[in-house]
Structures are given as C-alpha cells and as structure tokens.
Motif scaffolding. Structure first.
Motif, PDB file in Angstrom:
ATOM      1  N   MET A   1       0.852  -1.202   0.000  1.00 57.85           N
ATOM      2  CA  MET A   1       0.000   0.000   0.000  1.00 57.85           C
ATOM      3  C   MET A   1       0.883   1.245   0.000  1.00 57.85           C
ATOM      4  SD  MET A   1      -2.953   1.057   2.721  1.00 57.85           S
ATOM      5  CE  MET A   1      -1.760   1.272   4.024  1.00 57.85           C
ATOM      6  N   SER A   2       0.463   2.216  -0.776  1.00 53.69           N
ATOM      7  CA  SER A   2       1.254   3.448  -0.785  1.00 53.69           C
ATOM      8  C   SER A   2       1.012   4.231   0.505  1.00 53.69           C
ATOM      9  CB  SER A   2       0.878   4.301  -1.995  1.00 53.69           C
ATOM     10  OG  SER A   2      -0.517   4.485  -2.032  1.00 53.69           O
ATOM     11  N   ARG A   3       2.015   4.994   0.902  1.00 57.61           N
ATOM     12  CA  ARG A   3       1.909   5.785   2.121  1.00 57.61           C
ATOM     13  C   ARG A   3       0.931   6.949   1.922  1.00 57.61           C
ATOM     14  NH1 ARG A   3       5.293   5.921   6.494  1.00 57.61           N
ATOM     15  NH2 ARG A   3       4.518   3.829   6.501  1.00 57.61           N
ATOM     16  N   LEU A   4       1.061   7.574   0.744  1.00 62.97           N
ATOM     17  CA  LEU A   4       0.241   8.758   0.464  1.00 62.97           C
ATOM     18  C   LEU A   4      -0.370   8.607  -0.924  1.00 62.97           C
ATOM     19  CD1 LEU A   4      -0.443  11.738   1.335  1.00 62.97           C
ATOM     20  CD2 LEU A   4       1.596  12.408   0.052  1.00 62.97           C
ATOM     21  N   LYS A   5      -1.654   8.933  -1.012  1.00 66.90           N
ATOM     22  CA  LYS A   5      -2.318   8.770  -2.298  1.00 66.90           C
ATOM     23  C   LYS A   5      -3.244   9.951  -2.559  1.00 66.90           C
ATOM     24  CE  LYS A   5      -4.788   5.260  -4.880  1.00 66.90           C
ATOM     25  NZ  LYS A   5      -5.647   4.079  -4.798  1.00 66.90           N
ATOM     26  N   GLU A   7      -6.227  11.257  -5.014  1.00 67.79           N
ATOM     27  CA  GLU A   7      -7.192  10.719  -5.988  1.00 67.79           C
ATOM     28  C   GLU A   7      -8.019  11.853  -6.592  1.00 67.79           C
ATOM     29  OE1 GLU A   7      -8.337   6.303  -4.178  1.00 67.79           O
ATOM     30  OE2 GLU A   7      -9.658   8.004  -3.853  1.00 67.79           O
ATOM     31  N   SER A  46      -3.791  13.020  -9.603  1.00 64.34           N
ATOM     32  CA  SER A  46      -3.764  11.698  -8.969  1.00 64.34           C
ATOM     33  C   SER A  46      -2.338  11.188  -8.970  1.00 64.34           C
ATOM     34  CB  SER A  46      -4.628  10.696  -9.741  1.00 64.34           C
ATOM     35  OG  SER A  46      -5.983  11.068  -9.719  1.00 64.34           O
ATOM     36  N   GLU A  48       0.560   8.421  -6.403  1.00 63.09           N
ATOM     37  CA  GLU A  48       0.826   7.684  -5.172  1.00 63.09           C
ATOM     38  C   GLU A  48       2.281   7.880  -4.793  1.00 63.09           C
ATOM     39  OE1 GLU A  48      -0.450   3.620  -5.009  1.00 63.09           O
ATOM     40  OE2 GLU A  48      -2.042   4.013  -6.479  1.00 63.09           O
ATOM     41  N   GLU A  50       5.187   6.109  -2.401  1.00 61.82           N
ATOM     42  CA  GLU A  50       5.527   4.945  -1.570  1.00 61.82           C
ATOM     43  C   GLU A  50       6.304   5.398  -0.334  1.00 61.82           C
ATOM     44  OE1 GLU A  50       4.473   1.957  -2.464  1.00 61.82           O
ATOM     45  OE2 GLU A  50       3.654   2.784  -4.322  1.00 61.82           O
ATOM     46  N   TYR A  85      -3.856   8.977   3.557  1.00 59.70           N
ATOM     47  CA  TYR A  85      -2.568   8.844   4.213  1.00 59.70           C
ATOM     48  C   TYR A  85      -2.611   7.531   4.994  1.00 59.70           C
ATOM     49  CZ  TYR A  85       1.555   9.810   6.934  1.00 59.70           C
ATOM     50  OH  TYR A  85       2.792   9.725   7.505  1.00 59.70           O
ATOM     51  N   ASP A  86      -1.753   6.586   4.633  1.00 60.56           N
ATOM     52  CA  ASP A  86      -1.822   5.231   5.197  1.00 60.56           C
ATOM     53  C   ASP A  86      -3.235   4.674   5.092  1.00 60.56           C
ATOM     54  OD1 ASP A  86       0.820   4.874   5.841  1.00 60.56           O
ATOM     55  OD2 ASP A  86       0.604   5.692   7.863  1.00 60.56           O
ATOM     56  N   THR A 215       9.044   9.734   4.161  1.00 66.39           N
ATOM     57  CA  THR A 215       8.325   9.877   2.897  1.00 66.39           C
ATOM     58  C   THR A 215       8.251  11.380   2.644  1.00 66.39           C
ATOM     59  OG1 THR A 215       7.085   7.902   3.426  1.00 66.39           O
ATOM     60  CG2 THR A 215       6.198   9.319   1.682  1.00 66.39           C
TER      61      THR A 215
END
Ligand SMILES: Nc1ncnc2c1ncn2[C@@H]1O[C@H](COP(=O)(O)OP(=O)(O)O)[C@@H](O)[C@H]1O
Ligand SMILES: [Mg+2]
Length: 360
Positions: A1-5, A7, A46, A48, A50, A85-86, A215
């Motif tokens: 899973m990415s740390r920050l995304k 969208e 958008s 992501e 890591e 975030y997480d 990150t």
C-alpha cells in the motif's frame, strides 16, 4: 500500500467551485474558467507516493504546486477528490482528528523559514514538539538530535541572527525532523539559497534520507533539483500533472513538447547514474581488476575510468555485490552520442552546462 495517495484532486478558487469542477471534468480548460473570475489551481491530480520515497512536484510559478501540497496535509480542503494517508481519508477527518494527524505525522518545511528571533536555535528546533505538548526535557533531547542530523550540532545555544541563511533553513529542517513526523512536505525549501549552499542542502537531504527513510513530497521549480532529488517527479503545467515518472523517464521519454522543452538543457551526465544505465552482470566481460563504482555514481564520474582503459566498469549495489556492468557504448548512447563512434575515440566529459531553472 502506498503511504500517500491523491485521488482526482481539484482545487478551484472563486465563485461556484463545484460547478467549475464539473465543467473541468467535461473538458473545459483553465482559461475558460478564468474568464469568469474562477481559478482552477489544481485539476484532476492523482498520484501515489511509496514509503521512503522522495516525490518531487516540479512546475513553473503558478502551476498549482503549493496548492496541491496544502491539500496533502489538510491545510486546504480539496474542492473534489481525496487524500489518503496510510489508507486513511484525510478529507473525511474531523477538524480535531486532522489537527492531530497534522501535528504528529506530517511536517512542513517552507521556503522562507520564520525563526523566532528571541529563542535559541534549540528552542526553535523544538517548537513542533512544544505544540505537541512534549515535556521540556524530552523536547530538548529530541531537538538536539535533530539539529545534529541537520548538521547544526554545537549551535544549540546560538541565536537565529548568528546563523547564515543556509543554516537557518537547516533549523527549519531540524524542526521538521524533531517531530518524528513520517511525512515531510517541503515547499521550495531550498529555493532561496545560493547555488552552492543549495547543493549542500540537497546532498544533506539525500544523505539523511538514506538513514531516516522518510516519505517526502518536495516542491521545486528547478528541474535540475527535481532530477537530483526525486525518486519520482510529477511535472505540473497550468494545474495539471502532465507527466509522472523517474528522472530517466522524463529525460528519455518526455510526455510532450512542454516537458521536452524543459529537459533540453539538463546535464544528462549528472542526472543519469551508473545503476540507471547498467546492463546485467555478464552482459560484457569484466577485466581482472575492473574499475568499480556504486550504482548511485553519476555517469559523469565514469569518464575517468573509461578514459584510462575503455574497459567495462563494474557496478555494485548498496551491499557491495556486483549488480551490473557499464560499457563504453552504453555510456555514450545514454548521453545521446552515436553508439558507433570510432573505437578508441576519446571519451570526454561534456562541459558542465549552466544550471537551468524554470524561472529563467
Ligand atoms: N487563496 C487563493 N485564492 C485565489 N487564487 C489562488 C489562491 N492560492 C493560489 N491561487 C492561484 O492558484 C494558482 C496556483 O497557485 P500556486 O499553487 O501558489 O502555484 P505555485 O505554487 O506552483 O506557484 C495561481 O494562479 C494562484 O494565483
Ligand atoms: Mg508555490
């Protein structure tokens, strides 16, 4: 899973922002909206990030970088879209929960860092901890550690006006590091510094990053800085991300003419690393005692071994194991020279090009 995304983030300033988002989704441009006095600062962003990555957002002034960054820590509420975030949706948190996340998990470092003039360097570095309500003794200990990390060990009891601009910026970095926040948001943090000091700070950040593995979202208008720091780089134009890739992707496969116009003057020999151009070990026979470099070595530093013997160079990974080989032809083609240059032709380092900046 990415740390920050992020969208499909939008931020529209002005009247009836939701209606403006629907028009943008329908294909309207930034200029059409501006005619109605509405500014689409960020349009459908958008991406992501890591854990442990440095994600750089690069673009001209006004392209929407700061607005994007302020949505990532909830300082600005997106007009549409989500920030995760997480896996936790920041846009859905209560103001109290958001403040909690913002003070404990996310730190911001700005371009012009305001230090409190009547507090010592240590107290300035401890400020974020004070806001968190950390007890004095622990604050002092953690701030001193952070100052050490930022290269300011020994300056704890000095006053801000005794520090140079570069050192003051380091206090800003120390303040962010002291909080133990895992996500660092850096908005043009080095842009106000002289070129040499700026390079120093870039080196220091890269060095810190190998140890701390934060990150980081780093904003800059300077493509050379973006390429030095970024594991990934998002290029913004007029509110939109027009390309998101590695430095090498952007150099070798620019998404459009706009991106291509930026990279013309980038010094490839400083951006590309031995690791990014190497072939698998065994692709070329290594001599008895081959010249050996780490995968992080800029290819500019390969000219010396090649000038000496022309033989392939061994490339090692972080554990010191053989990771690949770089041949002379590979080096030349990566730099854009014809691969069929006559055998024995001198391999010379190109003259350093001027640093380019999007502001120029
Ligand atoms: N609070 C605001 N109100 C109205 N317009 C804004 C506001 N903040 C930023 N903008 C506009 O949004 C656009 C993007 O700004 P910004 O995110 O600051 O860009 P950058 O950081 O890339 O220079 C600009 O046109 C700017 O004028
Ligand atoms: Mg900005």
């Amino acid at each position: 899973m990415s740390r920050l995304k992020a969208e499909h983030l939008y931020k529209v300033f002005g009247r009836r922002p939701e209606a403006a988002v629907r028009r943008l989704e329908g294909g309207a441009g930034r200029d059409e909206l501006r005619a109605d006095g509405t500014t689409a600062a960020v349009i459908d962003a958008s991406f992501e990030v890591e854990a442990g990555q440095i994600f750089v957002v690069m673009g001209l002034s006004g392209s929407g970088k700061s607005t994007l960054l302020r949505m990532l820590n909830g300082l600005l509420e997106p007009t549409a879209g989500r920030v995760l975030y997480d896996g936790q949706d920041l846009t859905a948190l209560s103001p109290r929960e958001l403040r909690e996340v913002r003070s404990k998990k996310i730190s911001m470092v700005f371009q012009h860092f305001a230090l409190f003039p009547h507090r010592s360097v240590l107290e300035n570095a401890a400020y974020g901890l004070e806001v968190q309500g950390v007890a004095r003794a622990e604050r002092a200990e953690r701030a001193a550690e952070a100052l050490e990390l930022a290269g300011l060990g020994g300056w704890e009891t000095s006053w801000p006006d005794e520090l140079s601009g570069g050192m003051q910026q380091r206090v800003g970095l120390a303040r962010a590091l002291a909080t133990d926040a895992d996500l660092l948001l850096m908005d043009e943090s080095f842009s106000a510094l002289d070129p040499l000091i700026r390079r120093d700070m870039q080196d220091q950040l890269l060095d810190l990053q190998t140890r701390l593995k934060k990150t980081i979202v780093f904003i800059t208008h300077d493509l050379n800085e973006a390429m030095r720091l970024g594991d990934r780089i998002a290029v913004m134009r007029d509110g939109r991300i027009v390309q998101n890739g590695t430095a090498e992707d952007i150099l070798v496969r620019p998404a459009n003419d706009y991106v291509a116009s930026f990279i013309q003057d980038v010094d490839r020999s400083r951006v590309l690393t031995a690791g990014s151009i190497m072939d698998a070990p065994g692709a070329a026979a290594l001599g008895d005692a081959p010249a050996t470099v780490s995968a992080h070595t800029p290819v500019a530093e390969l000219f010396t071994p090649f000038a000496r013997s022309g033989a392939p160079v061994a490339v090692t990974d972080d554990t010191g194991e053989l990771a690949g080989v770089v041949t002379r032809d590979k080096l030349l083609s990566a730099l854009g020279a014809p691969a069929d240059a006559p055998e024995g032709a001198a391999v010379e380092a190109p003259a350093r090009k001027q640093e380019v900046s999007a502001d120029a």
